[in-house]
Design a protein around this motif. Structure first.
Motif, PDB file in Angstrom:
ATOM      1  N   TYR A   1       4.337   8.253   0.741  1.00  0.00           N
ATOM      2  CA  TYR A   1       4.982   9.113  -0.255  1.00  0.00           C
ATOM      3  C   TYR A   1       4.913  10.578   0.191  1.00  0.00           C
ATOM      4  O   TYR A   1       4.151  10.932   1.089  1.00  0.00           O
ATOM      5  CB  TYR A   1       4.343   8.919  -1.635  1.00  0.00           C
ATOM      6  N   GLN A   2       5.707  11.387  -0.451  1.00  0.00           N
ATOM      7  CA  GLN A   2       5.788  12.813  -0.125  1.00  0.00           C
ATOM      8  C   GLN A   2       4.858  13.626  -1.027  1.00  0.00           C
ATOM      9  O   GLN A   2       4.809  13.393  -2.238  1.00  0.00           O
ATOM     10  CB  GLN A   2       7.239  13.269  -0.350  1.00  0.00           C
ATOM     11  N   SER A   3       4.145  14.561  -0.436  1.00  0.00           N
ATOM     12  CA  SER A   3       3.337  15.528  -1.184  1.00  0.00           C
ATOM     13  C   SER A   3       3.987  16.901  -1.023  1.00  0.00           C
ATOM     14  O   SER A   3       4.801  17.092  -0.120  1.00  0.00           O
ATOM     15  CB  SER A   3       1.911  15.579  -0.620  1.00  0.00           C
ATOM     16  N   PRO A   4       3.604  17.859  -1.855  1.00  0.00           N
ATOM     17  CA  PRO A   4       4.177  19.207  -1.674  1.00  0.00           C
ATOM     18  C   PRO A   4       3.881  19.779  -0.291  1.00  0.00           C
ATOM     19  O   PRO A   4       4.647  20.590   0.207  1.00  0.00           O
ATOM     20  CB  PRO A   4       3.487  20.026  -2.769  1.00  0.00           C
ATOM     21  N   SER A   5       2.796  19.328   0.338  1.00  0.00           N
ATOM     22  CA  SER A   5       2.444  19.848   1.656  1.00  0.00           C
ATOM     23  C   SER A   5       2.989  19.000   2.796  1.00  0.00           C
ATOM     24  O   SER A   5       2.748  19.313   3.969  1.00  0.00           O
ATOM     25  CB  SER A   5       0.923  19.937   1.782  1.00  0.00           C
ATOM     26  N   THR A   6       3.731  17.935   2.479  1.00  0.00           N
ATOM     27  CA  THR A   6       4.303  17.096   3.535  1.00  0.00           C
ATOM     28  C   THR A   6       5.285  17.901   4.381  1.00  0.00           C
ATOM     29  O   THR A   6       6.044  18.715   3.845  1.00  0.00           O
ATOM     30  CB  THR A   6       5.002  15.879   2.910  1.00  0.00           C
ATOM     31  N   LEU A   7       5.278  17.655   5.674  1.00  0.00           N
ATOM     32  CA  LEU A   7       6.216  18.337   6.579  1.00  0.00           C
ATOM     33  C   LEU A   7       7.399  17.397   6.810  1.00  0.00           C
ATOM     34  O   LEU A   7       8.046  17.008   5.866  1.00  0.00           O
ATOM     35  CB  LEU A   7       5.474  18.734   7.860  1.00  0.00           C
TER      36      LEU A   7
ATOM     37  N   VAL B   1       0.840  -1.195   0.000  1.00  0.00           N
ATOM     38  CA  VAL B   1       0.000   0.000   0.000  1.00  0.00           C
ATOM     39  C   VAL B   1       0.880   1.251   0.000  1.00  0.00           C
ATOM     40  O   VAL B   1       1.816   1.347   0.793  1.00  0.00           O
ATOM     41  CB  VAL B   1      -0.934   0.010   1.232  1.00  0.00           C
ATOM     42  N   TYR B   2       0.594   2.175  -0.900  1.00  0.00           N
ATOM     43  CA  TYR B   2       1.219   3.501  -0.904  1.00  0.00           C
ATOM     44  C   TYR B   2       0.178   4.519  -0.442  1.00  0.00           C
ATOM     45  O   TYR B   2      -0.970   4.479  -0.913  1.00  0.00           O
ATOM     46  CB  TYR B   2       1.686   3.894  -2.306  1.00  0.00           C
ATOM     47  N   VAL B   3       0.601   5.448   0.393  1.00  0.00           N
ATOM     48  CA  VAL B   3      -0.338   6.463   0.888  1.00  0.00           C
ATOM     49  C   VAL B   3       0.467   7.701   1.313  1.00  0.00           C
ATOM     50  O   VAL B   3       1.695   7.642   1.432  1.00  0.00           O
ATOM     51  CB  VAL B   3      -1.188   5.894   2.053  1.00  0.00           C
ATOM     52  N   HIS B   4      -0.224   8.801   1.534  1.00  0.00           N
ATOM     53  CA  HIS B   4       0.393  10.043   2.002  1.00  0.00           C
ATOM     54  C   HIS B   4       1.299   9.820   3.217  1.00  0.00           C
ATOM     55  O   HIS B   4       1.084   8.899   3.995  1.00  0.00           O
ATOM     56  CB  HIS B   4      -0.708  11.019   2.440  1.00  0.00           C
ATOM     57  N   ALA B   5       2.250  10.703   3.409  1.00  0.00           N
ATOM     58  CA  ALA B   5       3.030  10.736   4.647  1.00  0.00           C
ATOM     59  C   ALA B   5       2.140  11.205   5.796  1.00  0.00           C
ATOM     60  O   ALA B   5       1.176  11.943   5.584  1.00  0.00           O
ATOM     61  CB  ALA B   5       4.224  11.675   4.496  1.00  0.00           C
ATOM     62  N   ALA B   6       2.471  10.779   6.999  1.00  0.00           N
ATOM     63  CA  ALA B   6       1.610  11.070   8.153  1.00  0.00           C
ATOM     64  C   ALA B   6       1.695  12.523   8.596  1.00  0.00           C
ATOM     65  O   ALA B   6       0.728  13.076   9.124  1.00  0.00           O
ATOM     66  CB  ALA B   6       1.981  10.150   9.315  1.00  0.00           C
ATOM     67  N   ASP B   7       2.860  13.142   8.405  1.00  0.00           N
ATOM     68  CA  ASP B   7       3.038  14.528   8.868  1.00  0.00           C
ATOM     69  C   ASP B   7       2.897  15.461   7.671  1.00  0.00           C
ATOM     70  O   ASP B   7       3.812  15.614   6.865  1.00  0.00           O
ATOM     71  CB  ASP B   7       4.418  14.670   9.529  1.00  0.00           C
ATOM     72  N   ASP B   8       1.752  16.071   7.546  1.00  0.00           N
ATOM     73  CA  ASP B   8       1.404  16.844   6.353  1.00  0.00           C
ATOM     74  C   ASP B   8       0.525  18.000   6.802  1.00  0.00           C
ATOM     75  O   ASP B   8      -0.295  17.856   7.706  1.00  0.00           O
ATOM     76  CB  ASP B   8       0.645  15.916   5.385  1.00  0.00           C
TER      77      ASP B   8
END
Lengths: 233, 233, 233, 233, 233, 233
Positions: free
Chosen positions: C128-134, C96-103
């Motif tokens: 994975y990393q999003s532009p809003s990931t911290l 499973v791939y999903v957003h990072a927890a700290d975002d």
């Protein structure tokens, strides 16, 4: 006006880590000194790395000092600490840039540790990222959108490394600055991990001196004078 | 000149967390706005906390806004994010102070999370420490040696809390500032954990605008215009 | 052959975070499903984001599922967990791939938390990393040098966002992949933070099933059968 | 087929840290080399530790190399780095296992640091846990349910340590593998902290070479050739 | 009754880091030994630091041992480890206090690392904060409200440092204890970062010995006897 | 004598996380209360989980309280905080055990957050590990060598979960205790992550009260009285 000191273990380290920021300092009127601890004699190529570094520092508008230590043998011992203390004192540095502490290159780790010791009483010690840096969580950034071209130019002066070292990749240098720029919500950025950074709310030029004359405003709180950084690392 | 926005969940949070820094901003000529998200109606005492907060903000030289939300029920949902976005836009804030993200008080966590969402395109979001903050690793400090007396005065305006809340202890507030001051190698300091902080090498007043006109200097690199913070949190 | 499930809160999140990796999975013969939890109706523009997402998933060689939840209101509650559990079960997902927890985006945090709950018995959950990931410390990378062009093409299908959202910047997407590539000592990479990842030493195709038939080899150690993911989140 | 190199400071370190994983590699057809940096002469007992280590490596299906350094005096200096670089080059290793970096034993710390330097251009460097390891947050696991018995057998070859060293406790070794197995949602696992790990989506055997020939697929992006690991640590 | 060992690199380190806690131990009837590894000969002033340290240890109710090593040259090598092992064995220490591991002073780092090696089989190793300590996240605190005056008195015995060293500031020492006290929800506290700490639920005095005679209660589980700390660091 | 409060989201959570430690507390003469926030009605099986929990608490020598909240819907809101505050006050708890904060189960995260709020003025809040806990770095351990059999017996009372839940594996429970025991350098241990823990140097029974009467010893420092935990979470 700040007195800025950027420390690298080898020729090209400072350009890779904070070259554009040093250009920004120079543009802001700050005095910039680059201290290169070793001659980088273990790097690839037969070029004169001293000449390369001199040209690079010149292109950054920085004075250049050599530590005279031996490539691949740096240790954060008392002698290295004292060497850096001496340069801090002489340049009256109030802002130090140096390698990140967690780095796979032993010389980089040593430079970081020694600079932290030497700068133990300074309020501004910032760590830059190298290609060999491991864990790195920058919290402070400098906008280098206007200086990334200058950074790449300074790097090009280290022709022997750009051509031969697998760790120096100009396209990665530019991509890295753009990546951190997007993290900082600007165009291009150089990222820094502070050991500590006191940031100035008032324009630097309006601050009379580095000493805490603010005590006049808040007289009942005595600020302890700091002795020069000459004893006990 | 900066436009500074300091956000707190309850009356007295901003004074406790960054009151002295706000005084330093005001002294530097910056415009300071305090946004208090709730009325603090669950706190101890029967005093008029709106009046207390008004007096405190006045003593900090700050404008005051109320979020109108309910004490102990803050959540970082879209409505709270939009509320903060609105204030950021109106005040043209380029530097936001808010609670640390790891805090045992649910309202503080919510305020931190919502401010990070609302400020997702800002380059300067700094988190201050509250008495209920848990893990906190500040890397950025402001020298408040000249403003600690003013901070304690602002705090005193929240008389109901100073007298009744076990979490507000003036002697601990002063000791905390001295502790972080010793960590920052100055007298007294307020500590901050940045989500990110772009720091300005040139005096702020000499920077024409907040937009990236630096592109003129480095023309071949296109800086993407940012749309106003009005869509998609 | 793996069954891969990539989860995003909004149309375009999966393409931004792990689009090239999904192309690599498809090229390796894996079955790829994309689950988009909301319709992204709070994003900028008036385009049909369902159509955009369908075209993007098609270009990645992935099946597409919609969660039917509302943009900007995601929470990691039992209903969201069960929704994801259902898709895991149906697709027999083992990765499973999903957003990072700290975002900084509340929907991204919620998607990450709900996927961790739903995948609590899976051995491979990667963020994975999003532009809003911290904060983000990837330890696992996929070499996407051959797939970065395909990623940018998939992203282009989300024309409304590429043109209008300040958080979607194609040049930053490419720079980010190059940055992480240099960190991984390859060309271009997508980075992942694992909740946990069991990695397979033998080629996947030679492994009989996902259940622990290895017990036959080492019979005296009983492997406890796992019940399907249908009870207690 | 991978070329795997497992590095330990002393005889028995590799068996304790990743013995079962090495068995899994051998079972998958990979070539496994064990490099033991010192003779372990400071350990308890009078047994011939060279013979013990030879028997253990044999039981793991691994080739054995000796570093020839002195127990309790390891340092991550240029000589140690070059020693490991030599073995990496000779074995064409593309996956390195070594001690965790944070360990109370100075030799373990030195082995980890030197291997990170020597492997600075490798895409797969994984750290295993020793009984003396301190902070350790594994994110990658290998399923060793089928190999835990083999691991204990290999460990038994180090009879002098199993009998005399308080740090080698077979019941704790098994419990540790079961603990990490439960964390990985499988039976028994060995845990790893990556410096970085590029994971292969396609079966290894189907990948033509380790060099980036993928550039053919995505021709417009030039992948920079890496020089051999012979210069500048 | 515990046997407590507090280790410092230089005269005054133990007093600064855990002086009040040592007073609390003495008040509780524990036996306290202070081990000072070097003579502090690189510190400022010409005073007899041996005499100062003797007076300070006396005021803490502690025995004093000297390590005889040289200021500013400490390394965590086998000799330093064996030196500390010897003192642990002789004093039968079951609780060790030492510098934090992340410290800008190289001697402090070395003392922490060597003590962790020497105490590798102890269940209680706690790290104290020095003015030069960097990252520090204490989780364990001792209430020293009753002993802070005694701590300052012990510190005053190091007159040469209190007067001349910029790193020793009595007002910061007191503020620091008050800060950590507020973090611990008590008056004044000394904070500790454990490498590990087994805490005793039953009063210490009622526990027969340090060995695990509890095995009698739970006979089927064999507790492995620990060999004395004399071999292999 | 301490008053200990152990909080779990579901029946069996407390037994899994700190059951042996509670037995140790009871053996030391402490008063132990278990608070189970929900009925665990979403778990597998049809057994009466209230009866199971009653039997388990009885076998631990603990009083049992029910929170009356609904499984899978816990939130750390003001109502949950007040519920826990009430039990803290009634039991005069001075030591609280609760779930770790980073856990893939939403109820566990909520229980941890609410307990931290409710215990914001307590000096001893310790977090235990659950099978679903994610990041966990324990620094404090309790020796449960004598109580591991009792823990497994208490767990067996939750027959419905032991038989049906994939997250409850008795062999993993024992292996986990042995793993942490080896980390703590003892036989079997339960590990804890403190929010903060003030540890008592003097035997508990000899300490007159929980209030800071120590001020008598150190009169010039005023300890601020704490108001009861009834206002403002």
């Amino acid at each position: 006006m700040r007195n800025v000191l950027a420390i690298g273990a080898h020729p090209d380290d400072v350009e890779l880590g904070c070259g554009a920021t040093l250009l920004a300092h120079a543009a802001a009127g700050d005095t910039v000194t680059v201290l290169v601890l070793t001659g980088g004699e273990a790097g690839p190529g037969t070029a004169n790395r001293f000449d390369e570094q001199r040209a690079a520092a010149h292109s950054l508008g920085a004075s250049l000092r050599w530590g005279g230590l031996t490539d691949c043998t740096l240790t954060p011992d008392a002698a290295t600490v004292r060497l850096i203390e001496g340069v801090i004192e002489e340049t009256q540095a109030d802002l130090v840039y140096v390698h990140a502490a967690d780095d796979s290159h032993q010389d980089h780790r040593a430079a970081a540790a020694a600079a932290r010791s030497a700068g133990r009483r300074l309020s501004r010690v910032l760590h830059y990222q190298s290609p060999s840096t491991l864990t790195f969580h920058p919290t402070v950034f400098v906008d280098v959108t206007a200086f990334i071209t200058g950074k790449l130019a300074a790097l090009k002066e280290h022709a022997s490394q750009v051509e031969l070292s697998a760790m120096v990749e100009p396209d990665a240098v530019e991509a890295t600055a753009r990546y951190w720029g997007s993290q900082a919500r600007i165009g291009y950025a150089e990222p820094f991990e502070p050991t500590r950074m006191v940031f100035d709310l008032a324009p630097i030029s309006s601050m009379p001196t580095r000493t805490r004359t603010t005590a006049a405003v808040d007289g009942e709180r005595r600020a302890r004078p700091r002795t020069p950084a000459t004893v006990r690392v």
